[in-house]
Design an enzyme around this catalytic site. Structure first.
Site, PDB file in Angstrom:
ATOM      1  N   TYR A  96      18.583  -9.754  40.637  1.00  0.00           N
ATOM      2  CA  TYR A  96      17.300  -9.312  40.078  1.00  0.00           C
ATOM      3  C   TYR A  96      17.083  -9.936  38.698  1.00  0.00           C
ATOM      4  CZ  TYR A  96      14.423  -5.777  37.539  1.00  0.00           C
ATOM      5  OH  TYR A  96      13.509  -5.127  36.751  1.00  0.00           O
ATOM      6  N   ASP A 134      24.781  -0.832  40.783  1.00  0.00           N
ATOM      7  CA  ASP A 134      23.369  -0.461  40.777  1.00  0.00           C
ATOM      8  C   ASP A 134      23.019  -0.080  42.213  1.00  0.00           C
ATOM      9  OD1 ASP A 134      20.615  -0.293  40.810  1.00  0.00           O
ATOM     10  OD2 ASP A 134      20.301  -2.031  39.517  1.00  0.00           O
ATOM     11  N   LYS A 194      12.621   3.212  43.399  1.00  0.00           N
ATOM     12  CA  LYS A 194      12.561   2.528  44.686  1.00  0.00           C
ATOM     13  C   LYS A 194      12.686   3.490  45.848  1.00  0.00           C
ATOM     14  CE  LYS A 194      12.574  -1.201  42.217  1.00  0.00           C
ATOM     15  NZ  LYS A 194      11.369  -2.024  42.023  1.00  0.00           N
TER      16      LYS A 194
END
Lengths: 475, 478
Positions: free
Chosen positions: B145, B230, B270
């Site tokens: 990311y 993460d 998300k």
């Protein structure tokens, strides 16, 4: 052994300061009118609790301000998805308008300069990151809010250099003091990048007069350093003299606007510290742009942006709120300071903020900070009030205490005052002989009914330190 | 000249990367079904928009979840004043419970280890500040990311060293790759403080298998460096294989690990589709890190108004169970539809079972195997096909030709428009394509494309194409 960072293992978080000991005492035994009537009363927290009825009324009349009501739920999805760091236009417009109204509409704020942050805490850190490199410094007039030590320094590596202000002239920020601090920093090989002022002042509760403001602006302009004005208490100015904002001064004096930045928040003026609405307002485009990118680390929840946008775009509500808040603060301040003066406790004459700067110098056993801490422990442990000792605000003179008055209901205020009275009575009895005359009349006063004591017509004002012009007891 | 900081004048904010150019194109001309039907369709934003009806229904039934409704207003004052950086107990309990449920209740999370942050953005920065000094480094497997470059490095001064993963083995994180990155860091005089993995992966949409996870934990434990997991996409795993969290691996008997090295970053952006609410979480098994992160959370606490809403929502077991199931179901359907339609026109992607995006393989459309060619192709996709997708280079992918394409941030109609644009583009492109040996397939492709769109969608008619017959990794869907 697992290695973590120096920032993590150091003390930069500031919580080892004595400022937090009072908190711990309070948390271990918090006052409650029925459950713990002998608990510690919190007078160390600068909160504004006086206007919630007004706010509650508005909330009930405006269900569309909530995303979860039938009236507001159609905006839930759009809001839940909104993460643009520019912030909602309606939110910025409403905040800009509010900031203007708080300054009597004497200036206008540009919504496009409104940048969000994680409370004023996040705003200060963000401004430090934008303006200074590690090892560089900001000047800060004393006494100042202890949180600055953490907010401006901890993760940024920036230094703070105190501009020492003194009680003899009501802690005014003088040109000399500014120059002295600047020089001291230079001698210590610290490059000064800016000056941070809090106006209205925490912990003093005073506003900067026009001359001082001009002097300050002139100073930073000459030195080509930034000026950060923390105006978080702007709407708490409940009495003359009128608040003068940096945003007004720069319209009057010559100054490079790229040096001017304002930190704001709704935590004090509205009583919403939980909502984390911090604002950085800069006249410097590059700073606005950078701060905006950094705001990703502490954006205001879109749910909260929506609520605040609704609330603060309602002109009637805002006008009523500002007036009501001033009125409530004025009444509470007057009541508190007057009652304190009745027992011989004075404080710095103030017209703003959620606290007073109480003068207990005469109660110190000696003029030292150790004596101040001794007295403070007595206040916490015996009088059972959590107040904040002046040393935690980097005051250069022992004996001053910040005492908050707007974070409790009337009943709790009464309890606090009666504890103070009891303490002063005991203290005065234990005091030296030459005070006998005044003591007798004091005893006489105390034997009267409490109602009589409250009545302004009966008591004559005492000045706890007759020789000092700065402390004035209230009638 | 008013001097600002180096941080302010430098490029650490990362917005000069090409990753943002697509955004700008979208912002000038965003698609709207009626107002701007030729506008750019946003497929570069990993948002989960599929479950809002479900959520809205719950909200209407639970007005007390808001402090600004008649039913909730009695708690307004208390909430507005609540700024304790420990966070509301009910909020922490609800989040801990949710995290457990998302992992099939195979592990329990301790509410007292839940620390708030300004979104996952703030969580990553906070952990970097807690674990590393300026100049020290984290290893990060590629592709990753792009926001990590800003979140972990910008204001912290921490460095990132890539762990190169390759398409040849589906971008698996190998022990060799980890060791190579570690050595490279040392050679550059960088002290490695930790390894950051994203699982499920952004941009790959895949999850780490158990062996890889054990391998990773073994590696960090040996090197005595931190592991940051993460897990922001944990609830988006819509298909087998099942998600395995770091929190589970460290409980396994055959895994030895110093728990003081283990930290999880989480968020509701998300899994729930709430990026606007800024609910970031740092969950650490290291007490000193919990304590430090908690103090740092003052810079990015979750609004108490939002804590209250989330506490109400996530403590409702029925809602949570239904939501998790519904979300997976909708993601699965959308993913299947999207990848199948792409395969119909010969576009493949990495086989994935999670996330809000696919890792699209357009290597064969590159004029040459370079990142310049990738950028050229990308500009074509934005300017001609009018889709904002994200080029693999912005994710530090080692190999050109990959693109991350989001599929969960739009309604069915927009998805259909996007697909038709892709079809049109591929058709044009195939007509313009070179090698004769592809002619057979090309004819059959043309034939297929001349059929009605409905037929194309039907699984029974078309046989799968593999855009790169030689590569086992890309599989067109049935």
């Amino acid at each position: 052994m697992v290695a973590i960072s120096k920032i993590a293992t150091g003390n930069g978080h500031g919580e080892n300061s004595p400022y937090f000991d009072g908190w711990k005492a309070y948390e271990a035994n918090p006052f409650h009118p029925t459950d713990r009537p002998d608990g510690v009363i919190q007078m160390g927290l600068a909160e504004n609790q006086l206007c919630f009825s007004l706010i509650k009324k508005w909330v009930m009349q405006h269900p569309e301000a909530s995303l979860c009501s039938a009236e507001g739920v159609d905006r839930f999805k759009e809001t839940a998805l909104f993460q643009d760091y520019h912030g909602m236009p309606e939110f910025r417009q409403a905040v800009a308008k509010f900031m203007g109204k708080v300054r009597g509409d004497r200036v206008k704020f540009d919504p496009d300069r409104i940048v969000m942050s994680g409370g004023a805490t996040g705003a200060h850190e963000m401004v430090a990151f934008c303006l200074a490199d590690p090892g560089e410094a900001f000047l800060v007039p004393t006494p100042y809010y202890p949180g600055f030590d953490r907010d401006l320094r901890w993760r940024t590596g920036v230094q703070l250099v105190p501009v020492v202000c003194e009680s003899w002239n009501n802690f005014k920020i003088t040109r000399n003091a500014l120059e002295a601090a600047y020089e001291k920093a230079t001698k210590a090989n610290l490059r000064v990048k800016g000056l941070l002022i809090t106006n209205p002042s925490n912990p003093l509760g005073t506003v900067l007069d026009r001359d001082t403001l001009r002097s300050v602006v002139k100073f930073i302009d000459e030195k080509n350093i930034h000026l950060i004005g923390d105006e978080i208490y702007a709407a708490t100015v409940f009495m003359e003299p009128e608040f003068v904002s940096i945003s007004e001064i720069i319209e009057e004096v010559e100054c490079n606007r790229d040096l001017i930045h304002i930190v704001y928040s709704l935590s004090k003026d509205m009583g919403f510290p939980g909502f984390r609405v911090g604002i950085v307002y800069s006249y410097n485009d590059a700073v606005v742009s950078c701060a905006r990118k950094m705001s990703s680390f502490g954006l205001v929840s879109s749910q909260t942006q929506h609520l605040i946008a609704s609330m603060l775009s309602n002109d009637e509500f805002v006008d009523s709120f500002i007036a009501e808040s001033k009125d409530q603060l004025s009444k509470r301040h007057k009541y508190f300071t007057w009652n304190l003066s009745q027992v011989g406790i004075g404080s710095l004459k103030s017209n703003a903020g959620l606290f007073i700067w109480m003068d207990l110098r005469k109660l110190l056993k000696e003029k030292t900070f150790d004596a101040e801490m001794d007295l403070w422990r007595v206040i916490i442990n015996e009088v059972k009030l959590n107040v904040s000792p002046g040393s935690s605000f980097h005051c250069n003179e022992p004996g001053w205490f910040r005492v908050c008055f707007a974070n409790m209901d009337d009943h709790t205020m009464e309890v606090a005052l009666s504890r103070i009275r009891t303490f002063m009575l005991k203290h005065n009895e234990a005091m030296v002989p030459r005070k006998l005359c005044r003591r007798s009349s004091l005893k006489l006063s105390f034997s009267r009914r409490r109602d009589d004591l409250m009545s302004p017509s009966i008591m004559s004002p005492h000045s706890p330190i007759p020789q000092s012009p700065l402390v004035r007891a209230r009638t």
